[in-house]
Write a protein that holds these residues in place. Structure first.
Motif, PDB file in Angstrom:
ATOM      1  N   LEU A 335       0.835  -1.195   0.000  1.00  0.00           N
ATOM      2  CA  LEU A 335       0.000   0.000   0.000  1.00  0.00           C
ATOM      3  C   LEU A 335       0.869   1.243   0.000  1.00  0.00           C
ATOM      4  O   LEU A 335       2.001   1.227   0.496  1.00  0.00           O
ATOM      5  CB  LEU A 335      -0.911   0.018   1.230  1.00  0.00           C
ATOM      6  N   GLN A 336       0.325   2.316  -0.547  1.00  0.00           N
ATOM      7  CA  GLN A 336       1.047   3.583  -0.500  1.00  0.00           C
ATOM      8  C   GLN A 336       1.183   4.014   0.956  1.00  0.00           C
ATOM      9  O   GLN A 336       0.235   3.943   1.734  1.00  0.00           O
ATOM     10  CB  GLN A 336       0.313   4.655  -1.306  1.00  0.00           C
ATOM     11  N   SER A 337       2.379   4.447   1.317  1.00  0.00           N
ATOM     12  CA  SER A 337       2.618   4.838   2.703  1.00  0.00           C
ATOM     13  C   SER A 337       1.728   6.010   3.084  1.00  0.00           C
ATOM     14  O   SER A 337       1.499   6.927   2.296  1.00  0.00           O
ATOM     15  CB  SER A 337       4.093   5.201   2.902  1.00  0.00           C
ATOM     16  N   GLY A 338       1.209   5.977   4.302  1.00  0.00           N
ATOM     17  CA  GLY A 338       0.313   7.027   4.778  1.00  0.00           C
ATOM     18  C   GLY A 338      -0.026   6.806   6.223  1.00  0.00           C
ATOM     19  O   GLY A 338       0.834   6.482   7.047  1.00  0.00           O
ATOM     20  N   THR A 339      -1.300   6.922   6.542  1.00  0.00           N
ATOM     21  CA  THR A 339      -1.722   6.830   7.942  1.00  0.00           C
ATOM     22  C   THR A 339      -2.052   5.405   8.372  1.00  0.00           C
ATOM     23  O   THR A 339      -2.251   5.143   9.564  1.00  0.00           O
ATOM     24  CB  THR A 339      -2.967   7.711   8.152  1.00  0.00           C
ATOM     25  N   ASP A 340      -2.114   4.451   7.435  1.00  0.00           N
ATOM     26  CA  ASP A 340      -2.512   3.094   7.793  1.00  0.00           C
ATOM     27  C   ASP A 340      -1.520   2.419   8.728  1.00  0.00           C
ATOM     28  O   ASP A 340      -1.888   1.520   9.492  1.00  0.00           O
ATOM     29  CB  ASP A 340      -2.680   2.230   6.538  1.00  0.00           C
ATOM     30  N   GLU A 341      -0.235   2.845   8.666  1.00  0.00           N
ATOM     31  CA  GLU A 341       0.764   2.186   9.495  1.00  0.00           C
ATOM     32  C   GLU A 341       0.405   2.278  10.983  1.00  0.00           C
ATOM     33  O   GLU A 341       0.668   1.363  11.763  1.00  0.00           O
ATOM     34  CB  GLU A 341       2.159   2.802   9.278  1.00  0.00           C
ATOM     35  N   ALA A 342      -0.240   3.405  11.381  1.00  0.00           N
ATOM     36  CA  ALA A 342      -0.544   3.613  12.791  1.00  0.00           C
ATOM     37  C   ALA A 342      -1.622   2.658  13.286  1.00  0.00           C
ATOM     38  O   ALA A 342      -1.562   2.158  14.413  1.00  0.00           O
ATOM     39  CB  ALA A 342      -0.980   5.058  13.016  1.00  0.00           C
ATOM     40  N   ARG A 343      -2.597   2.367  12.446  1.00  0.00           N
ATOM     41  CA  ARG A 343      -3.709   1.510  12.904  1.00  0.00           C
ATOM     42  C   ARG A 343      -3.495   0.032  12.594  1.00  0.00           C
ATOM     43  O   ARG A 343      -4.094  -0.830  13.233  1.00  0.00           O
ATOM     44  CB  ARG A 343      -5.030   1.980  12.288  1.00  0.00           C
ATOM     45  N   LEU A 344      -2.644  -0.279  11.600  1.00  0.00           N
ATOM     46  CA  LEU A 344      -2.439  -1.676  11.208  1.00  0.00           C
ATOM     47  C   LEU A 344      -1.174  -2.232  11.852  1.00  0.00           C
ATOM     48  O   LEU A 344      -0.205  -2.588  11.192  1.00  0.00           O
ATOM     49  CB  LEU A 344      -2.377  -1.795   9.683  1.00  0.00           C
ATOM     50  N   LYS A 345      -1.184  -2.284  13.167  1.00  0.00           N
ATOM     51  CA  LYS A 345      -0.033  -2.789  13.903  1.00  0.00           C
ATOM     52  C   LYS A 345      -0.042  -4.315  13.905  1.00  0.00           C
ATOM     53  O   LYS A 345      -1.077  -4.937  13.694  1.00  0.00           O
ATOM     54  CB  LYS A 345      -0.075  -2.261  15.337  1.00  0.00           C
ATOM     55  N   PRO A 346       1.115  -4.939  14.140  1.00  0.00           N
ATOM     56  CA  PRO A 346       1.144  -6.398  14.247  1.00  0.00           C
ATOM     57  C   PRO A 346       0.118  -6.901  15.259  1.00  0.00           C
ATOM     58  O   PRO A 346      -0.020  -6.348  16.350  1.00  0.00           O
ATOM     59  CB  PRO A 346       2.574  -6.689  14.700  1.00  0.00           C
ATOM     60  N   GLY A 347      -0.614  -7.944  14.876  1.00  0.00           N
ATOM     61  CA  GLY A 347      -1.653  -8.504  15.715  1.00  0.00           C
ATOM     62  C   GLY A 347      -3.041  -8.008  15.389  1.00  0.00           C
ATOM     63  O   GLY A 347      -4.041  -8.555  15.882  1.00  0.00           O
ATOM     64  N   THR A 348      -3.154  -6.966  14.551  1.00  0.00           N
ATOM     65  CA  THR A 348      -4.459  -6.416  14.199  1.00  0.00           C
ATOM     66  C   THR A 348      -5.220  -7.366  13.290  1.00  0.00           C
ATOM     67  O   THR A 348      -4.685  -7.867  12.305  1.00  0.00           O
ATOM     68  CB  THR A 348      -4.290  -5.057  13.494  1.00  0.00           C
ATOM     69  N   ALA A 349      -6.490  -7.604  13.599  1.00  0.00           N
ATOM     70  CA  ALA A 349      -7.357  -8.409  12.743  1.00  0.00           C
ATOM     71  C   ALA A 349      -7.911  -7.531  11.628  1.00  0.00           C
ATOM     72  O   ALA A 349      -8.378  -6.402  11.882  1.00  0.00           O
ATOM     73  CB  ALA A 349      -8.492  -9.018  13.556  1.00  0.00           C
ATOM     74  N   VAL A 350      -7.845  -8.007  10.391  1.00  0.00           N
ATOM     75  CA  VAL A 350      -8.306  -7.241   9.231  1.00  0.00           C
ATOM     76  C   VAL A 350      -9.056  -8.174   8.283  1.00  0.00           C
ATOM     77  O   VAL A 350      -9.157  -9.381   8.508  1.00  0.00           O
ATOM     78  CB  VAL A 350      -7.126  -6.581   8.488  1.00  0.00           C
ATOM     79  N   GLY A 351      -9.583  -7.596   7.237  1.00  0.00           N
ATOM     80  CA  GLY A 351     -10.155  -8.371   6.142  1.00  0.00           C
ATOM     81  C   GLY A 351      -9.390  -8.070   4.867  1.00  0.00           C
ATOM     82  O   GLY A 351      -8.782  -6.998   4.730  1.00  0.00           O
ATOM     83  N   LEU A 352      -9.378  -9.031   3.938  1.00  0.00           N
ATOM     84  CA  LEU A 352      -8.680  -8.850   2.671  1.00  0.00           C
ATOM     85  C   LEU A 352      -9.656  -8.988   1.502  1.00  0.00           C
ATOM     86  O   LEU A 352     -10.555  -9.831   1.527  1.00  0.00           O
ATOM     87  CB  LEU A 352      -7.566  -9.892   2.497  1.00  0.00           C
ATOM     88  N   ARG A 353      -9.436  -8.177   0.497  1.00  0.00           N
ATOM     89  CA  ARG A 353     -10.115  -8.320  -0.786  1.00  0.00           C
ATOM     90  C   ARG A 353      -9.065  -8.242  -1.881  1.00  0.00           C
ATOM     91  O   ARG A 353      -8.009  -7.625  -1.702  1.00  0.00           O
ATOM     92  CB  ARG A 353     -11.149  -7.218  -0.999  1.00  0.00           C
ATOM     93  N   PHE A 354      -9.347  -8.859  -3.002  1.00  0.00           N
ATOM     94  CA  PHE A 354      -8.447  -8.808  -4.138  1.00  0.00           C
ATOM     95  C   PHE A 354      -9.114  -8.030  -5.266  1.00  0.00           C
ATOM     96  O   PHE A 354     -10.329  -8.170  -5.492  1.00  0.00           O
ATOM     97  CB  PHE A 354      -8.081 -10.214  -4.617  1.00  0.00           C
ATOM     98  N   ALA A 355      -8.338  -7.208  -5.945  1.00  0.00           N
ATOM     99  CA  ALA A 355      -8.877  -6.416  -7.053  1.00  0.00           C
ATOM    100  C   ALA A 355      -9.467  -7.339  -8.114  1.00  0.00           C
ATOM    101  O   ALA A 355      -8.957  -8.451  -8.325  1.00  0.00           O
ATOM    102  CB  ALA A 355      -7.779  -5.545  -7.652  1.00  0.00           C
ATOM    103  N   PRO A 356     -10.541  -6.914  -8.798  1.00  0.00           N
ATOM    104  CA  PRO A 356     -11.152  -7.763  -9.827  1.00  0.00           C
ATOM    105  C   PRO A 356     -10.132  -8.181 -10.890  1.00  0.00           C
ATOM    106  O   PRO A 356      -9.370  -7.355 -11.401  1.00  0.00           O
ATOM    107  CB  PRO A 356     -12.225  -6.850 -10.437  1.00  0.00           C
ATOM    108  N   GLY A 357     -10.099  -9.466 -11.209  1.00  0.00           N
ATOM    109  CA  GLY A 357      -9.180  -9.977 -12.218  1.00  0.00           C
ATOM    110  C   GLY A 357      -7.758 -10.131 -11.750  1.00  0.00           C
ATOM    111  O   GLY A 357      -6.873 -10.482 -12.548  1.00  0.00           O
ATOM    112  N   ALA A 358      -7.499  -9.898 -10.459  1.00  0.00           N
ATOM    113  CA  ALA A 358      -6.118  -9.936  -9.963  1.00  0.00           C
ATOM    114  C   ALA A 358      -5.568 -11.345  -9.857  1.00  0.00           C
ATOM    115  O   ALA A 358      -4.362 -11.560  -9.991  1.00  0.00           O
ATOM    116  CB  ALA A 358      -6.031  -9.265  -8.594  1.00  0.00           C
ATOM    117  N   ALA A 359      -6.427 -12.334  -9.611  1.00  0.00           N
ATOM    118  CA  ALA A 359      -5.960 -13.705  -9.380  1.00  0.00           C
ATOM    119  C   ALA A 359      -5.719 -14.418 -10.703  1.00  0.00           C
ATOM    120  O   ALA A 359      -6.604 -14.516 -11.542  1.00  0.00           O
ATOM    121  CB  ALA A 359      -6.988 -14.470  -8.547  1.00  0.00           C
TER     122      ALA A 359
END
Length: 364
Positions: A335-359
């Motif tokens: 991801l482009q560096s920005g503010t996400d680093e502060a909230r996405l610390k190790p151990g954080t639970a998240v969800g993932l999506r893949f861009a259409p046609g990416a797989a």
């Protein structure tokens, strides 16, 4: 002795400058023979910047040397503008080569180095002088024409070597990792300069490198090689977005590999989610997804794949988030560096999506 294999060779067209047909190059004899090239066929088009890309020992430099005439094929043919040049010595081919070591004459000036090859060909003095001046302008070294090459920087020496090779106006210019000795910043500058020179001269360039960034930056088309075979030929975008197998996907850029099995509508991965992917195959497969095609969304979002942040690596403009799916499969999101680093610390639970046609479903 060269063996020629006849039969189902693709027809030549007016747009093909170099045609490699079923070429084998073996070193040694008998059971000890090593095939550096194994039945390679390739068309290099007139006026294109073509790159042979692969790791050390894949056969790319051997193929370049066969085109140059420094090696002879064990089997197969090499054609230039439709004429078989397989057995011609280097000095009988309208081809020039720029090597990793520029092989300049330190006791001669820049202008003398550029004009040396023309003088050896017996060209008239007026032609040598005019061509040398034109080449100096092309590589932007007019102000250094009278300086000895031993007094030049690495980048300047590289330009002299290019100008000397271009001066006789060869049909093909072969470049064997000529940027490898330069520092990173200068290499990036010379990548742009090489592409400019190729565009302005219209000469077919065949460039050998193990550096994927060089290949993607400069090439009209790329041939990816491994173990003496061509794995895939295509434009930089084709090679990057639709790799034909795992080797190409892993060698060109960073890639997430997700094992799974085909089901109606896509591929079910180990974590249980079904990823949309077009394929005619059935059974166990591998999905390739580039890190920049991975989207991080809030945990629990409908349809998202549960994951946990394990680590993050800051690269300046980008940050790489290392994640794990519920079954332990590793996934990297860029991801482009920005503010996400502060909230996405190790151990954080998240969800993932893949861009259409990416797989992409890969071959073995």
């Amino acid at each position: 002795m060269i063996k020629y294999r006849q039969g189902s060779l693709p027809p030549l067209t007016a747009q093909v400058t170099i045609a490699v047909r079923n070429v084998v190059k073996a070193f040694g004899a008998g059971d000890a023979a090593v095939r550096a090239l194994d039945d390679v066929s390739l068309d290099i088009r007139k006026g294109e910047f073509f790159t042979l890309l692969g790791p050390s020992g894949c056969g790319k430099t051997t193929l370049l040397r066969l085109i140059a005439g420094f090696e002879m094929p064990t089997e197969g043919q090499i054609l230039l503008d439709g004429a078989d040049i397989s057995a011609l010595p280097p000095n009988k081919r309208p081809v020039n080569t720029v090597f990793q070591s520029y092989a300049l004459f330190p006791h001669l000036t820049v202008a003398q180095n550029i004009g040396f090859g023309l003088q050896m060909q017996g060209r008239p003095a007026a032609e040598v002088d005019a061509t040398t001046k034109r080449m100096l302008a092309l590589v932007k070294l007019e102000a250094l024409a009278t300086r000895k090459t031993s007094q030049l920087s690495g980048g300047q020496q590289q330009r002299v070597a290019l100008a000397r090779a271009l001066a006789p106006q060869p049909k093909v210019l072969l470049l064997d990792e000529p940027l490898s000795a330069l520092d990173l910043k200068l290499r990036k500058e010379m990548q742009i300069e090489l592409k400019r020179l190729q565009t302005e001269t219209g000469i077919t360039f065949v460039f050998v490198t193990h550096d994927q960034e060089e290949a993607l930056t400069m090439s009209d088309r790329i041939g990816v090689m491994s173990h003496g075979k061509l794995q895939q030929v295509g434009t930089p975008r084709e090679i990057y977005t639709t790799p034909v197998n795992r080797f190409v996907a892993s060698f060109i850029g960073d890639t997430n590999f997700l094992p799974g099995a085909t089901v109606p509508g896509g591929v079910r991965i180990g974590a249980g989610a079904v990823i949309e992917a077009a394929t005619t195959r059935s059974g166990d497969v591998t999905l390739a997804i580039r890190p920049e095609q991975v989207r991080i969304v809030p945990a629990g979002e409908a349809g998202a794949i549960p994951a946990t942040v394990k680590n993050l690596v800051y690269f300046g403009t980008d940050t790489h988030f290392h994640l794990a799916l519920s079954d332990g499969t590793a996934v990297v999101a860029r991801l482009q560096s920005g503010t996400d680093e502060a909230r996405l610390k190790p151990g954080t639970a998240v969800g993932l999506r893949f861009a259409p046609g990416a797989a992409q479903v890969l071959e073995d």
